[in-house]
Design a protein around this motif. Structure first.
Motif, PDB file in Angstrom:
ATOM      1  N   TYR A  77       0.864  -1.232   0.168  1.00 30.62           N
ATOM      2  CA  TYR A  77       0.106  -0.028  -0.101  1.00 30.62           C
ATOM      3  C   TYR A  77       0.608   1.374  -0.049  1.00 30.62           C
ATOM      4  CZ  TYR A  77      -4.236  -2.357   1.051  1.00 30.62           C
ATOM      5  OH  TYR A  77      -5.535  -3.387   0.783  1.00 30.62           O
ATOM      6  N   SER A  78       2.116   1.323   0.512  1.00 26.53           N
ATOM      7  CA  SER A  78       2.941   2.463   0.656  1.00 26.53           C
ATOM      8  C   SER A  78       4.176   2.550   0.118  1.00 26.53           C
ATOM      9  CB  SER A  78       3.177   2.713   2.158  1.00 26.53           C
ATOM     10  OG  SER A  78       1.718   2.751   2.739  1.00 26.53           O
ATOM     11  N   ASP A  79       5.020   1.385   0.272  1.00 27.94           N
ATOM     12  CA  ASP A  79       6.441   1.407  -0.310  1.00 27.94           C
ATOM     13  C   ASP A  79       6.708   1.297  -1.785  1.00 27.94           C
ATOM     14  OD1 ASP A  79       7.238   1.823   2.384  1.00 27.94           O
ATOM     15  OD2 ASP A  79       7.400  -0.405   2.762  1.00 27.94           O
ATOM     16  N   ILE A  80       5.992   0.589  -2.064  1.00 26.47           N
ATOM     17  CA  ILE A  80       5.846   0.143  -3.736  1.00 26.47           C
ATOM     18  C   ILE A  80       5.187   1.262  -4.470  1.00 26.47           C
ATOM     19  CG2 ILE A  80       5.247  -1.421  -5.863  1.00 26.47           C
ATOM     20  CD1 ILE A  80       5.794  -3.694  -3.917  1.00 26.47           C
ATOM     21  N   PRO A  81       3.980   1.674  -4.052  1.00 27.37           N
ATOM     22  CA  PRO A  81       3.428   3.027  -4.506  1.00 27.37           C
ATOM     23  C   PRO A  81       4.386   4.021  -4.452  1.00 27.37           C
ATOM     24  CG  PRO A  81       1.711   1.684  -3.574  1.00 27.37           C
ATOM     25  CD  PRO A  81       3.169   1.024  -3.221  1.00 27.37           C
ATOM     26  N   ASP A  82       4.973   4.420  -3.517  1.00 30.13           N
ATOM     27  CA  ASP A  82       5.863   5.610  -3.495  1.00 30.13           C
ATOM     28  C   ASP A  82       6.949   5.496  -4.779  1.00 30.13           C
ATOM     29  OD1 ASP A  82       4.429   6.632  -1.278  1.00 30.13           O
ATOM     30  OD2 ASP A  82       5.938   5.953  -0.028  1.00 30.13           O
ATOM     31  N   GLU A  83       7.444   4.258  -5.031  1.00 30.55           N
ATOM     32  CA  GLU A  83       8.485   4.164  -5.928  1.00 30.55           C
ATOM     33  C   GLU A  83       7.804   4.423  -7.219  1.00 30.55           C
ATOM     34  OE1 GLU A  83      11.673   3.570  -5.797  1.00 30.55           O
ATOM     35  OE2 GLU A  83      12.178   2.927  -3.854  1.00 30.55           O
ATOM     36  N   LEU A  84       6.437   3.855  -7.453  1.00 28.57           N
ATOM     37  CA  LEU A  84       5.671   3.892  -8.737  1.00 28.57           C
ATOM     38  C   LEU A  84       5.676   5.342  -8.985  1.00 28.57           C
ATOM     39  CD1 LEU A  84       3.295   1.016  -8.950  1.00 28.57           C
ATOM     40  CD2 LEU A  84       4.535   1.871 -10.877  1.00 28.57           C
ATOM     41  N   GLU A  85       5.120   6.117  -8.274  1.00 25.35           N
ATOM     42  CA  GLU A  85       4.834   7.605  -8.298  1.00 25.35           C
ATOM     43  C   GLU A  85       6.095   8.285  -8.873  1.00 25.35           C
ATOM     44  OE1 GLU A  85       2.876   9.543  -5.152  1.00 25.35           O
ATOM     45  OE2 GLU A  85       1.353   7.994  -5.006  1.00 25.35           O
ATOM     46  N   ASN A  86       7.063   7.890  -8.215  1.00 25.79           N
ATOM     47  CA  ASN A  86       8.550   8.502  -8.767  1.00 25.79           C
ATOM     48  C   ASN A  86       8.762   7.995 -10.010  1.00 25.79           C
ATOM     49  OD1 ASN A  86       9.255   9.807  -6.435  1.00 25.79           O
ATOM     50  ND2 ASN A  86      10.131   7.970  -5.405  1.00 25.79           N
ATOM     51  N   LEU A  87       8.550   6.561 -10.463  1.00 29.76           N
ATOM     52  CA  LEU A  87       8.733   6.294 -11.721  1.00 29.76           C
ATOM     53  C   LEU A  87       7.787   6.974 -12.912  1.00 29.76           C
ATOM     54  CD1 LEU A  87       8.909   2.387 -11.451  1.00 29.76           C
ATOM     55  CD2 LEU A  87      10.865   4.014 -11.892  1.00 29.76           C
ATOM     56  N   GLN A  88       6.484   7.281 -12.583  1.00 32.31           N
ATOM     57  CA  GLN A  88       5.816   7.867 -13.452  1.00 32.31           C
ATOM     58  C   GLN A  88       6.182   9.185 -13.684  1.00 32.31           C
ATOM     59  OE1 GLN A  88       2.269   7.301 -11.195  1.00 32.31           O
ATOM     60  NE2 GLN A  88       1.229   5.949 -12.808  1.00 32.31           N
ATOM     61  N   LYS A  89       6.976   9.594 -12.723  1.00 29.87           N
ATOM     62  CA  LYS A  89       7.290  11.406 -12.909  1.00 29.87           C
ATOM     63  C   LYS A  89       8.737  11.213 -13.720  1.00 29.87           C
ATOM     64  CE  LYS A  89       5.771  12.972  -8.641  1.00 29.87           C
ATOM     65  NZ  LYS A  89       6.073  13.406  -7.340  1.00 29.87           N
ATOM     66  N   LYS A  90       9.517  10.228 -13.437  1.00 27.21           N
ATOM     67  CA  LYS A  90      10.805  10.311 -14.385  1.00 27.21           C
ATOM     68  C   LYS A  90      10.637   9.601 -15.764  1.00 27.21           C
ATOM     69  CE  LYS A  90      15.676   8.305 -13.746  1.00 27.21           C
ATOM     70  NZ  LYS A  90      16.703   7.533 -12.967  1.00 27.21           N
ATOM     71  N   TYR A  91       9.668   8.662 -15.975  1.00 23.01           N
ATOM     72  CA  TYR A  91       9.395   8.389 -17.545  1.00 23.01           C
ATOM     73  C   TYR A  91       7.879   8.537 -17.707  1.00 23.01           C
ATOM     74  CZ  TYR A  91      13.733   5.771 -15.974  1.00 23.01           C
ATOM     75  OH  TYR A  91      14.901   5.390 -15.629  1.00 23.01           O
ATOM     76  N   PRO A  92       7.628   9.595 -17.849  1.00 23.61           N
ATOM     77  CA  PRO A  92       6.103   9.926 -18.308  1.00 23.61           C
ATOM     78  C   PRO A  92       5.601   9.203 -19.438  1.00 23.61           C
ATOM     79  CG  PRO A  92       7.528  11.809 -18.869  1.00 23.61           C
ATOM     80  CD  PRO A  92       8.298  10.704 -18.102  1.00 23.61           C
ATOM     81  N   ASP A  93       6.441   8.781 -20.410  1.00 21.44           N
ATOM     82  CA  ASP A  93       6.117   8.257 -21.591  1.00 21.44           C
ATOM     83  C   ASP A  93       5.933   6.746 -21.506  1.00 21.44           C
ATOM     84  OD1 ASP A  93       6.131  10.659 -23.026  1.00 21.44           O
ATOM     85  OD2 ASP A  93       8.024  10.380 -23.451  1.00 21.44           O
ATOM     86  N   VAL A  94       6.059   6.266 -20.184  1.00 18.05           N
ATOM     87  CA  VAL A  94       6.213   4.733 -19.941  1.00 18.05           C
ATOM     88  C   VAL A  94       4.812   4.421 -19.381  1.00 18.05           C
ATOM     89  CG1 VAL A  94       7.275   2.759 -18.927  1.00 18.05           C
ATOM     90  CG2 VAL A  94       8.609   4.366 -20.263  1.00 18.05           C
ATOM     91  N   THR A  95       4.119   3.534 -19.377  1.00 16.03           N
ATOM     92  CA  THR A  95       2.853   3.223 -18.744  1.00 16.03           C
ATOM     93  C   THR A  95       3.365   1.795 -18.012  1.00 16.03           C
ATOM     94  OG1 THR A  95       1.443   3.562 -20.616  1.00 16.03           O
ATOM     95  CG2 THR A  95       0.705   1.898 -19.137  1.00 16.03           C
ATOM     96  N   PHE A  96       2.771   2.153 -16.736  1.00 11.25           N
ATOM     97  CA  PHE A  96       3.037   1.157 -15.507  1.00 11.25           C
ATOM     98  C   PHE A  96       1.512   0.536 -15.059  1.00 11.25           C
ATOM     99  CE2 PHE A  96       6.564   4.267 -15.487  1.00 11.25           C
ATOM    100  CZ  PHE A  96       7.829   3.336 -15.421  1.00 11.25           C
ATOM    101  N   THR A  97       1.659  -0.507 -14.909  1.00 11.41           N
ATOM    102  CA  THR A  97       0.564  -1.060 -14.354  1.00 11.41           C
ATOM    103  C   THR A  97       0.988  -1.953 -12.962  1.00 11.41           C
ATOM    104  OG1 THR A  97       0.763  -3.356 -15.638  1.00 11.41           O
ATOM    105  CG2 THR A  97      -0.779  -1.765 -16.582  1.00 11.41           C
ATOM    106  N   TYR A  98       0.242  -2.044 -11.945  1.00  7.38           N
ATOM    107  CA  TYR A  98       0.372  -2.579 -10.753  1.00  7.38           C
ATOM    108  C   TYR A  98      -0.418  -3.970 -10.408  1.00  7.38           C
ATOM    109  CZ  TYR A  98       1.786  -2.393  -5.837  1.00  7.38           C
ATOM    110  OH  TYR A  98       2.394  -2.542  -4.544  1.00  7.38           O
ATOM    111  N   GLY A  99       0.387  -5.044 -10.156  1.00 10.93           N
ATOM    112  CA  GLY A  99      -0.365  -6.358  -9.801  1.00 10.93           C
ATOM    113  C   GLY A  99      -0.654  -6.526  -8.389  1.00 10.93           C
ATOM    114  N   GLU A 100      -1.012  -7.601  -7.939  1.00  9.20           N
ATOM    115  CA  GLU A 100      -1.563  -7.732  -6.538  1.00  9.20           C
ATOM    116  C   GLU A 100      -0.905  -8.718  -5.709  1.00  9.20           C
ATOM    117  OE1 GLU A 100      -5.898  -8.394  -6.270  1.00  9.20           O
ATOM    118  OE2 GLU A 100      -6.045  -6.905  -7.991  1.00  9.20           O
ATOM    119  N   PRO A 101      -0.602  -8.878  -4.592  1.00 10.51           N
ATOM    120  CA  PRO A 101      -0.225  -9.922  -3.749  1.00 10.51           C
ATOM    121  C   PRO A 101      -0.847 -11.194  -4.103  1.00 10.51           C
ATOM    122  CG  PRO A 101      -0.284  -8.162  -2.446  1.00 10.51           C
ATOM    123  CD  PRO A 101      -1.251  -7.771  -3.904  1.00 10.51           C
TER     124      PRO A 101
END
Length: 260
Positions: A77-101
């Motif tokens: 809920y926190s650690d990976i999403p924080d990293e994901l938000e940073n990735l979205q800012k750094k790579y705005p042309d890349v699409t990220f999806t997030y799987g589940e446990p």
């Protein structure tokens, strides 16, 4: 081009890292995506940003982030999403999806049941979980306990925790051994080896030396049901909509009925 980024917790124990790598490679054999990398949240490297960067350098324009977690808690809920938000800012042309446990699904219950049966028949088991501040954790573990009792025919099944929650592992183990002198199987609800597994094995070993009839079942590791379940989670992550911030909810508990 599609890529898959597997995210593990990370460990200083080389055996743990080898197990994680083996599980990822076994699961990914059934995934029709050539580009994939394994990264870690902490301790080990590469980290999430580095792992994603390597996939992007190899041509990935869409990356599925797959957490190697059993249940939804702080890392999910926190650690990976924080990293994901940073990735979205750094790579705005890349699409990220997030799987589940993996979550509480029939395949997880089947894998745990098999681990119990590998140690022979018993009337009692002690289910050992990591523990979490997520308020859903206790209900999740109670759901697993109930289904294991029903599936294995055990008359007694109890739960304890290695951190945060009670009863603690030490107290739960001491109580269970006294209540079930005829035989007890300690069942780790943990995916990989590491310091927690070693602690469980050490404490059980001390009791065995004292003459107690207690044994430790193998942790989940690369059980074929777990490999199949991880593969399912990867496939789902490939089909998800682009990532948006998560809402905290009891996804683990609710998922069992839908995936039995």
């Amino acid at each position: 081009m599609q890529g898959v980024l597997y995210v593990s917790h990370g460990s200083r124990v080389e055996e743990t890292k080898a197990e994680v790598e083996r599980v990822v490679e076994e699961a990914h054999k059934g995934i029709d995506v050539a580009l994939h990398r394994l990264c870690y949240l902490e301790i080990a490297s590469p980290g999430i940003e580095e792992g994603a960067g390597k996939l992007i350098a190899e041509g990935a324009k869409r990356i599925a982030i797959v957490p190697l977690l059993l249940f939804s808690a702080g890392h999910y809920y926190s650690d990976i999403p924080d990293e994901l938000e940073n990735l979205q800012k750094k790579y705005p042309d890349v699409t990220f999806t997030y799987g589940e446990p993996l979550g509480v699904q029939g395949a997880l219950i089947d894998a745990l049941s098999d681990r119990l049966s590998e140690k022979g028949s018993t009337d009692a088991f002690l289910l050992v979980a990591r523990g979490s501040t997520n308020p859903a954790t206790e209900q999740v573990m109670e759901t697993i306990r109930e289904h294991l009792v029903a599936k294995t025919g055990s008359r007694h099944g109890e739960v304890c925790y290695l951190a945060v929650l009670e009863p603690t592992f030490e107290q739960g183990l001491a109580d269970a051994v006294k209540k079930h002198p005829e035989g007890l199987i300690v069942l780790p609800c943990l995916w990989f080896t590491g310091r927690l597994i070693r602690h469980i094995e050490k404490e059980v070993g001390i009791l065995k030396e004292k003459g107690c009839n207690v044994h430790t079942a193998h942790y989940l590791d690369n059980h074929h049901f777990i490999i199949e379940l991880l593969r399912q989670r990867v496939q789902e992550s490939l089909e998800k909509e682009p990532y948006t911030p998560l809402m905290k909810e009891d996804t683990d508990h609710e998922s069992f009925a839908a995936h039995r």
